[in-house]
Design a protein around this motif. Sequence first.
Motif, short mmCIF file in Angstrom:
data_model
loop_
_atom_site.label_atom_id
_atom_site.label_comp_id
_atom_site.label_asym_id
_atom_site.label_seq_id
_atom_site.Cartn_x
_atom_site.Cartn_y
_atom_site.Cartn_z
N TRP A 69 9.71 3.15 2.17
CA TRP A 69 8.68 4.00 2.81
C TRP A 69 8.05 4.93 1.79
O TRP A 69 6.83 5.15 1.80
CB TRP A 69 9.30 4.80 3.96
N ARG A 70 8.85 5.50 0.92
CA ARG A 70 8.31 6.43 -0.08
C ARG A 70 7.37 5.71 -1.05
O ARG A 70 6.32 6.23 -1.42
CB ARG A 70 9.44 7.14 -0.82
N THR A 71 7.72 4.48 -1.43
CA THR A 71 6.86 3.68 -2.30
C THR A 71 5.55 3.35 -1.58
O THR A 71 4.47 3.42 -2.17
CB THR A 71 7.59 2.40 -2.74
N MET A 72 5.65 2.99 -0.30
CA MET A 72 4.45 2.70 0.47
C MET A 72 3.56 3.94 0.58
O MET A 72 2.34 3.85 0.41
CB MET A 72 4.80 2.19 1.87
N LEU A 73 4.15 5.09 0.83
CA LEU A 73 3.36 6.33 0.89
C LEU A 73 2.67 6.61 -0.43
O LEU A 73 1.50 7.02 -0.45
CB LEU A 73 4.25 7.52 1.26
N ASP A 74 3.36 6.42 -1.54
CA ASP A 74 2.74 6.61 -2.87
C ASP A 74 1.48 5.77 -2.99
O ASP A 74 0.43 6.26 -3.40
CB ASP A 74 3.71 6.21 -3.99
N ALA A 75 1.60 4.50 -2.61
CA ALA A 75 0.45 3.59 -2.73
C ALA A 75 -0.67 3.95 -1.77
O ALA A 75 -1.84 3.99 -2.15
CB ALA A 75 0.91 2.15 -2.49
N LEU A 76 -0.33 4.25 -0.53
CA LEU A 76 -1.36 4.57 0.46
C LEU A 76 -2.09 5.86 0.13
O LEU A 76 -3.31 5.95 0.29
CB LEU A 76 -0.73 4.68 1.86
N LEU A 77 -1.36 6.86 -0.31
CA LEU A 77 -2.00 8.15 -0.57
C LEU A 77 -2.86 8.16 -1.82
O LEU A 77 -3.62 9.09 -2.04
CB LEU A 77 -0.95 9.26 -0.60
N ARG A 78 -2.76 7.11 -2.62
CA ARG A 78 -3.67 6.97 -3.77
C ARG A 78 -5.04 6.43 -3.32
O ARG A 78 -6.01 6.54 -4.06
CB ARG A 78 -3.07 6.05 -4.82
N VAL A 82 -7.52 7.06 2.66
CA VAL A 82 -6.32 7.42 3.42
C VAL A 82 -6.07 8.91 3.32
O VAL A 82 -6.06 9.62 4.31
CB VAL A 82 -5.09 6.61 2.94
N GLY A 83 -5.86 9.44 2.13
CA GLY A 83 -5.61 10.87 1.99
C GLY A 83 -4.35 11.31 2.70
O GLY A 83 -3.34 10.65 2.67
N GLY A 84 -4.41 12.42 3.37
CA GLY A 84 -3.26 12.96 4.08
C GLY A 84 -3.75 13.94 5.10
O GLY A 84 -4.95 14.03 5.30
N PRO A 85 -2.96 14.68 5.76
CA PRO A 85 -1.50 14.72 5.77
C PRO A 85 -0.90 13.50 6.47
O PRO A 85 -1.61 12.70 7.05
CB PRO A 85 -1.19 16.00 6.53
#
Length: 192
Positions: A69-78, A82-85
């Motif tokens: 999940w953390r790896t997926m978040l790294d990729a998505l938030l780049r 997508v951005g955040g939060p």
Amino acid sequence: MVGRARRLVVDGGLVAASLDAPGHGGRPRTAHDEHEIDAMQRAMEAGEPVGPIFVRDNGALAEQAVPEWRTMLDALLRLPEVGGPVGYFGINMGTAIGVPLLVAEPRIRAAVLGQFWPDTLVPLARRITVPIEFDLQWGDEHIDRHSGLELFDAFASTEKTLHTNAGRHKELPRFEADSAVRFFVRHLRATA
């Protein structure tokens, strides 16, 4: 999962991603996965409690899934679109994975969780302070009310909401997905 994601995107205007847990969905099962599934089925057929098996198995799954999940978040938030939060939506096994993920991942700002045993999650839940919406089935044949309330109570969040519904484990009402959309819009879109 597709239905929940669709509601988050269409009804909430949010971006959604889903990741199958190890040994679930289209992912191959290991010999360990097969052993645990057999143990759960034998316990159910014998009328024995399944909680200890689910807690053990889902804890092992969480150890594998949290880094994924953390790896997926790294990729998505780049991705600029997508951005955040970020929020997290996980019931049952999703809670077993989500609680340790929330402890490890400060980018998650709100979570919908529920329907899991407190056994190994209470110490972790005490470290979680993000807003929580928690679902509990009052007539759950696997997770008794006291256990569900124990896990809910353990969250250190100053904003946490308990949604209890009549019914058994697999009878979580569909309208709880609508409530989750409103919860995430309130907590994620307001800060975007």
